[in-house]
Design a protein around this motif. Structure first.
Motif, PDB file in Angstrom:
ATOM      1  N   TYR A 218      -8.588  -3.525  -9.665  1.00 10.12           N
ATOM      2  CA  TYR A 218      -7.816  -2.387  -9.205  1.00 10.12           C
ATOM      3  C   TYR A 218      -8.727  -1.177  -8.981  1.00 10.12           C
ATOM      4  CZ  TYR A 218      -3.506  -4.742 -10.732  1.00 10.12           C
ATOM      5  OH  TYR A 218      -2.453  -5.617 -10.886  1.00 10.12           O
ATOM      6  N   GLU A 219      -8.223  -0.227  -8.212  1.00 11.33           N
ATOM      7  CA  GLU A 219      -8.927   1.053  -8.116  1.00 11.33           C
ATOM      8  C   GLU A 219      -8.887   1.732  -9.487  1.00 11.33           C
ATOM      9  OE1 GLU A 219      -7.000   4.112  -5.755  1.00 11.33           O
ATOM     10  OE2 GLU A 219      -5.072   3.088  -5.915  1.00 11.33           O
TER      11      GLU A 219
ATOM     12  N   LYS B 188       0.254   7.191 -10.094  1.00 13.11           N
ATOM     13  CA  LYS B 188       0.226   5.887  -9.428  1.00 13.11           C
ATOM     14  C   LYS B 188       0.760   4.846 -10.406  1.00 13.11           C
ATOM     15  CE  LYS B 188      -3.772   6.787  -6.399  1.00 13.11           C
ATOM     16  NZ  LYS B 188      -3.509   6.186  -5.097  1.00 13.11           N
TER      17      LYS B 188
ATOM     18  N   LYS C 293      -7.601  -4.134  -5.281  1.00 11.19           N
ATOM     19  CA  LYS C 293      -8.767  -4.298  -4.427  1.00 11.19           C
ATOM     20  C   LYS C 293      -9.161  -5.760  -4.251  1.00 11.19           C
ATOM     21  CE  LYS C 293     -11.034   0.160  -5.185  1.00 11.19           C
ATOM     22  NZ  LYS C 293     -11.374   0.431  -3.790  1.00 11.19           N
TER      23      LYS C 293
ATOM     24  N   HIS D  13       0.845  -1.189   0.000  1.00 11.72           N
ATOM     25  CA  HIS D  13       0.000   0.000   0.000  1.00 11.72           C
ATOM     26  C   HIS D  13       0.883   1.243   0.000  1.00 11.72           C
ATOM     27  CE1 HIS D  13      -3.451  -2.536   0.789  1.00 11.72           C
ATOM     28  NE2 HIS D  13      -2.839  -3.059   1.837  1.00 11.72           N
ATOM     29  N   HIS D  14       0.683   2.090  -0.976  1.00 14.02           N
ATOM     30  CA  HIS D  14       1.423   3.348  -1.061  1.00 14.02           C
ATOM     31  C   HIS D  14       0.593   4.304  -1.894  1.00 14.02           C
ATOM     32  CE1 HIS D  14       4.555   6.262  -2.208  1.00 14.02           C
ATOM     33  NE2 HIS D  14       5.201   5.851  -1.136  1.00 14.02           N
TER      34      HIS D  14
ATOM     35  N   LYS E 108      -3.871   0.605  -6.167  1.00 14.36           N
ATOM     36  CA  LYS E 108      -4.275  -0.351  -5.142  1.00 14.36           C
ATOM     37  C   LYS E 108      -4.996  -1.540  -5.752  1.00 14.36           C
ATOM     38  CE  LYS E 108      -6.667  -0.646  -0.692  1.00 14.36           C
ATOM     39  NZ  LYS E 108      -7.466   0.112   0.310  1.00 14.36           N
TER      40      LYS E 108
END
Length: 880
Positions: A595-596, A660, A582, A574-575, A580
């Motif tokens: 994923y997000e 990201k 999911k 997590h960063h 992220k």
């Protein structure tokens, strides 16, 4: 007789009458503090040094003072303390748990130093036994020291820290500091900061709620065992053997700073300059991660408009009273469980005595990230039974996807409320029946067994028939599947026993069913991207959360267990600058990752597309965010991850163009055979380091090279493999690159052009012309220098990503590119230009030229580039 007959004169009588007043007034005159040293047989009180606010000893240059202080001017609790004079900040206190009144005293004798209250009772002492005390010294670092005649230290305040560490002070492994209860009450609270052999941890009632190594500002430099923590003018450090840096938090240079565990439970680092404090670091930065921020069972929701979170009570609970920060059950028949108290004598509780009130999904608890679950693959009832039999357990969190059971132990704190909808945890609070409540409300519970409802005699047989029918239906369905196969029945393959076992792997993210994702994506209708591992589709979950679903298509025959093991690793990373994960789906041969969703898509579409131009600050923020994400993958994770495919397509942009990194860790899903074809499969040659196809070792420095190439593209706004010179009137072509309409212009390899402009100091020649005059030469120079350092031919000369982040943030000096390690770009550029010109003469369009450039870079990286000059143009660029 003579003396007795003498009558005092009126003048003498008047003088004698005021003499006591004179002596009393002299006693009230405040003494001046001593400088650096005081010697035995000293006694001081607050009243004696009242004009200096209780200060009785100054360090040599007056930086610190030792005083009998009265924090927050409350005139009740007094302490022996050390204060930083310029900021008037207390950095140490002696008797924090035993305050005294203003009549208390500090005594220094040859045995040591003692503090007594107004009755003369000792409340604190430092009495070394190895030698007689010769003096009390206050050093310029703020260290209060008892020394003997040889000036050897017998006792130091630095060895007994309270809640603050100053520059020059060390906190060794095994030692802790504790926060104060409040600004006026220095008593030790429930928050502790401890140093382990590998990390700094914060704990509340023995429960960990933060680690330094997990903070995005902290970088792990080595795997040495930690020996102590210290701060200096450049940052916070955990140091190991021979002063080696294990973890560092680099900060701007400051002459005075402190590290402190404050009353809220946050660990902060602050510097003092120009008469004010500046907060430089705080952990945890999310105040909802503090264990008691909203009281017992309080629900904490982060407030984007304010640093102060919003507190409330979760469903099934309400505020007990306006003066209380404790939430209690709405149902008055239950009360919160009281663990290990006199009512149960610390023994185990009968499981039948405990009940559980659900707080629902969307909640988390501060200790869940730092404690291992009791077990994996449990059902909820077993999880609750384990807690019921433990008098130190206040409740449980149950994770549906893995069957993991987490206990809430020792003390019940606040809950973290989440609105992102990806939380798979279900929380339950342990309660017991209120003492005054019985089954019938009239202490007649003993008669309940005799009042069996008549309706049950009718319902029970029919219920049994329904159950038998359901069992028969399930058995028939399983028989049909085993005989005909699921695909013939129109169903996706059902999970095998191996698959079911795989879900007991620790740390797995949420598991989705294939049908669930098929509905979410409207049967994979909206295609939003593709990559080396498969296509990506937009989806909407039932809770309205928008997600990106990646359909993995290049994993060969990899087993479900291996797949889930790697997904567990990726899911626990997590960063803020990493996309992220999911959840996932591993059903039959289907592999899906959830994923997000990123609002602005990938960087290549924004940077090379025809839409609005990215401004310079947006480009810089994207570069910094990407660097931070890579630094975390390389040195912030428990397992180092090398991305292996850093390119604009794998840098996604969220709100406010926050960068990201996507697809990290997916290379671990490849088989060895697939890994050998990794670069060919991925098809991205312009970002590959020279070591990729030269049998050299692949390391995190390979990612650094790719990042350097991405930096050059951020600067120029065009792909590295194609650039027209002699014209700055740029149009977009079909390849996504910018080219000129000038037919007489030539094509060159942009990294070489960047090197040449660096050598000439003409940095604005490299900037995206669409920025016009909205960027300075100095701003471009910074990124170009970092980029060229990142693409050094020798991996050892490239900086690591932690250093890159430091350079971009301005915390460490920028590196200077070494031209001798960049000469390979001249060869690449010369061969690229020659073959590009041939391609133009043969009528190739820009898209074909770009494809040929990629092929050239693969070929030239595959062997010794010194021998490529003997290859024909046809061999280098491929068929036309």
């Amino acid at each position: 007789m003579f003396l007795a007959s003498v009558t005092p004169s009126p003048l003498l009588m008047g003088f004698l009458s005021v003499l006591p007043t004179i002596f009393f007034s002299c006693a009230l005159v405040s003494a001046l503090p001593f400088s650096e040293l005081i010697y035995p047989n000293f006694t001081g009180s607050y009243l004696q040094f009242i004009d200096t606010s209780g200060a009785f000893l100054l360090s040599r240059n007056g930086t610190y003072k030792a005083a009998i202080c009265n924090p927050d001017a409350q005139k009740i609790n007094f302490y022996l303390c050390v204060i930083h004079v310029a900021s008037n900040t207390m950095v140490w206190s002696a008797n924090r748990n035993h305050p005294f009144s203003e009549a208390g005293k500090v005594n220094l004798t040859s045995k040591g130093i003692t503090v007594v209250d107004e009755t003369g009772d000792e409340v604190w002492s430092a009495l070394p036994t190895q030698s007689s005390v010769n003096a009390l010294l206050l050093s310029e670092m703020g260290n209060l020291v008892l020394v003997d005649q040889a000036n050897i230290s017998l006792w130091e305040s630095f060895q007994y820290p309270t809640d603050t560490i100053v520059i020059g002070q060390r906190l060794p492994v095994g030692m802790t500091i504790s926060s104060a209860v409040s600004a006026s009450d220095l008593s030790t609270s429930d928050y502790r900061l401890g140093l382990t052999s590998s990390d700094v941890i914060l704990q509340w009632h023995g429960q960990t709620y933060w680690k330094l190594s997990m903070d995005t500002s902290a970088y792990t430099n080595s795997g040495y065992t930690v020996e102590f923590m210290t701060i200096n003018r450049t940052g916070l450090y955990l140091l190991g053997r021979n002063g080696s840096v294990v973890i560092q938090v680099a900060l701007a240079s400051a002459d005075f700073r402190i590290a402190k565990l404050d009353t809220s439970g946050q660990f902060t680092v602050n510097s003092f300059s120009n008469g004010r404090w500046n907060q430089e670091f705080v952990g945890p930065s999310d105040s909802c991660r503090l264990p008691y921020v909203c009281g017992r069972i309080g629900q904490c929701l982060a407030n984007s408009a304010s640093s102060t979170p919003t507190c409330s009570c979760p469903s099934n609970f309400h505020l007990v009273s306006l003066n209380s920060n404790t939430c209690g059950p709405i149902d008055g028949s239950f009360v919160l469980f009281s663990a290990c108290n006199s009512s149960n004598n610390g023994s185990q509780v009968d499981s039948s005595a405990a009940s559980y009130l659900a707080i629902g999904y969307g909640y988390d608890y501060f200790s869940n990230d730092f404690s291992k679950p009791l077990n994996y693959g449990l059902n909820l009832s077993v999880c609750q039974e384990v807690c019921s039999g433990d008098c130190s357990c206040f409740g449980v969190f149950y994770e549906n996807s893995s069957g993991s059971c987490y206990k809430i132990e020792n003390k019940l704190g606040s809950f973290i409320s989440s609105t992102d909808g990806d939380n798979d945890l279900l929380g339950y609070i342990k309660v017991v029946v209120a003492p005054s409540t019985n089954f019938d409300g009239n202490n007649n519970s003993g008669d309940q067994s005799q009042k069996f409802p008549v309706v049950a005699l009718v319902l029970l047989p029919s219920t049994a028939c329904c159950i038998l029918f359901a069992i028969g239906f399930v058995w028939l369905r399983r028989w049909r599947i085993s005989k005909f196969g699921e695909e013939k029945l129109g169903l996706p393959n059902s999970p095998s026993s191996e698959e079911l076992d795989a879900f007991h792997i620790p740390g797995l993210p949420r598991r989705f069913d294939y049908k669930e994702l098929e509905v979410a994506t409207d049967k994979f209708k909206t295609h939003i991207g593709s990559g080396g591992f498969g296509a990506v589709y937009k989806g909407v979950l039932p809770d309205k959360t928008v997600v990106a679903v990646k359909k993995i298509t290049n994993l060969g025959i990899q087993g479900k267990r291996d797949f889930c093991t790697e997904i567990a690793v990726i899911g626990n990373i997590h960063h803020v600058n990493l996309v992220k994960l999911k959840g996932f789906c591993a059903q039959g041969r289907v592999r899906l990752l959830v994923y997000e969703y990123m609002n602005h898509g990938s960087l290549d579409r924004i940077l090379f597309g025809t839409g609005p131009v990215l401004e310079w600050q947006e480009r810089f923020n994207i570069a910094l965010g990407t660097a931070r994400g890579l630094a975390y993958l390389h040195s912030g994770c428990e397992q180092k991850i090398i991305h292996c495919d850093i390119k604009p397509e794998n840098i996604l942009l969220h709100d406010d163009f926050q960068a990201k990194i996507s697809d990290f860790g997916l290379s671990k899903l490849l088989s060895p055979e697939q890994s050998s074809l990794f670069t060919t499969m991925r098809g991205t040659r312009g970002y590959l380091a020279p070591e990729w196809l030269t049998s050299s070792a692949i390391s995190e420095k390979t990612d650094v090279y790719s990042f350097g190439m991405v930096l050059l593209e951020l600067v120029s706004g065009r792909k590295n493999c194609l650039l027209r010179t002699q014209s700055h009137s740029l149009d977009d072509d079909s390849s996504g690159s910018h080219s000129s309409s000038s037919s007489g212009s030539g094509l060159i390899y942009f990294p070489l052009f960047a090197l040449e402009m660096h050598e000439r100091g003409k940095y604005l020649e490299l900037a995206d012309p669409r920025l016009e005059n909205r960027v300075t030469s100095q701003e471009v120079e910074r990124l170009v220098q970092v980029a060229l350092c990142c693409v050094h031919e020798e991996p050892s000369l490239r900086p690591n990503m932690v250093a890159v982040v430091g350079m971009l943030e301005g915390r460490i000096p920028f590196c200077q590119p070494r031209v001798e390690s960049l000469n390979f770009l001249r060869f690449y550029g010369r061969r690229f230009t020659e073959d590009s010109i041939i391609g133009e003469e043969n009528g190739s369009n820009n898209a074909i030229l770009y494809s040929q450039a990629n092929a050239f870079l693969t070929t030239v990286a595959g062997g010794s580039y010194r021998s490529v000059s003997y290859m024909s143009s046809q061999q280098v660029s491929g068929p036309r």
